[in-house]
Motif scaffolding. Structure first.
Motif: not given
Ligand code: IPE
Length: 244
Positions: A80, A100-102, A105, A118, A120-121, A124, A131, A133
């Motif tokens: 991060t 987007v922090h996997p 997710a 996905t 949210q991706v 976005m 996005p 990631l």
């Protein structure tokens, strides 16, 4: 048109020196992204010296997990931190990049099969964001947390978002043959298995051979190219090695 772009960890960091950014290269890549006219762009970045050293230190790989929360946070925290640097360089170029922090997710089942959120991706992208990631830890049934590589994310995203093009920006100008010449196109793994070795520096996710194998499984055409070709790739040119 959705384009998935991975910035290799060794491109944006000094891979042999723990937690060291290659700020100059990152800034030039961010500038190329800022200048490009791509409607729907998703960026994924690797770990380089922010990911692999920590993963190796804690004995975590894509298949062997850890449950020690300090180890998990160490790997995730390093990633991060790198993600913040990437976002900040993109913001400097007026790219509307959001993280987007996997780890939060995605999940792997007991067979190692990945499920990545996905929705949210996609939203976005619809709302005009880019996005971003990154390789990360991922909860893994029966293992605790294992490593999730940027390449696996690229595959999952390309399928879920029905990507038109996929690009892997690497330290090399393409996939190289035994004479260090760029192979223009690869259609099957057998064609190139002999010439693909493993990466020299600590790489818990397997180097170029794993990348090629992963990309061959995609429905979308993928290209592996060096940083100097990012502008061309984003403009729609055929650069580096075309895979699949
Ligand atoms: C690695 O991601 C992530 C961690 C080790 C936590 P990648 O495997 O995609 O990174 P690079 O591009 O090879 O450095």
């Amino acid at each position: 048109m959705t384009v998935i772009l991975k910035l290799g960890g060794s491109v944006i960091t000094e891979k042999d020196r723990p937690k060291t950014l290659d700020g100059e290269t990152l800034a030039s890549l961010a500038a190329a992204i800022g200048d490009a006219e791509v409607d729907d762009l998703v960026v994924v970045h690797g770990g380089g010296s922010f990911g692999h050293h920590h993963a190796a230190e804690h004995g975590v790989s894509t298949t062997a997990g850890i449950r020690d929360v300090d180890g998990v946070m160490d790997v995730h925290g390093a990633m991060t931190t790198l993600n913040r640097f990437v976002l900040s360089r993109l913001h400097t170029e007026d790219v509307p990049a959001v993280p987007v922090h996997p780890l939060s997710a995605a999940a792997r089942d007991a067979d190692g099969e990945l499920t990545l959120m996905t929705d949210q991706v996609a939203t976005m992208l619809e709302e005009g964001f880019v996005p971003v990631l990154h390789g990360d830890g991922v909860v893994h049934a029966g293992e605790g947390v294992t490593v999730l590589s940027g390449d696996e994310l690229v595959t999952a995203l390309a399928t879920a978002l029905d990507a038109e093009r996929v690009g892997l920006c690497s330290t090399v100008p393409g996939v190289l043959d035994g004479d260090d010449e760029v192979i223009p196109a690869i259609e099957s793994f057998d064609e190139v298995a002999d010439v693909l070795g493993v990466s020299d520096a600590t790489d818990v996710t397997g180097g170029m051979a794993a990348k090629v194998r992963e990309l061959l499984g995609l429905g979308s055409p993928a290209s592996v190219f060096g940083p100097e070709s990012l502008e061309g790739f984003l403009a729609g040119d055929d650069v580096g090695t075309r895979i699949g």
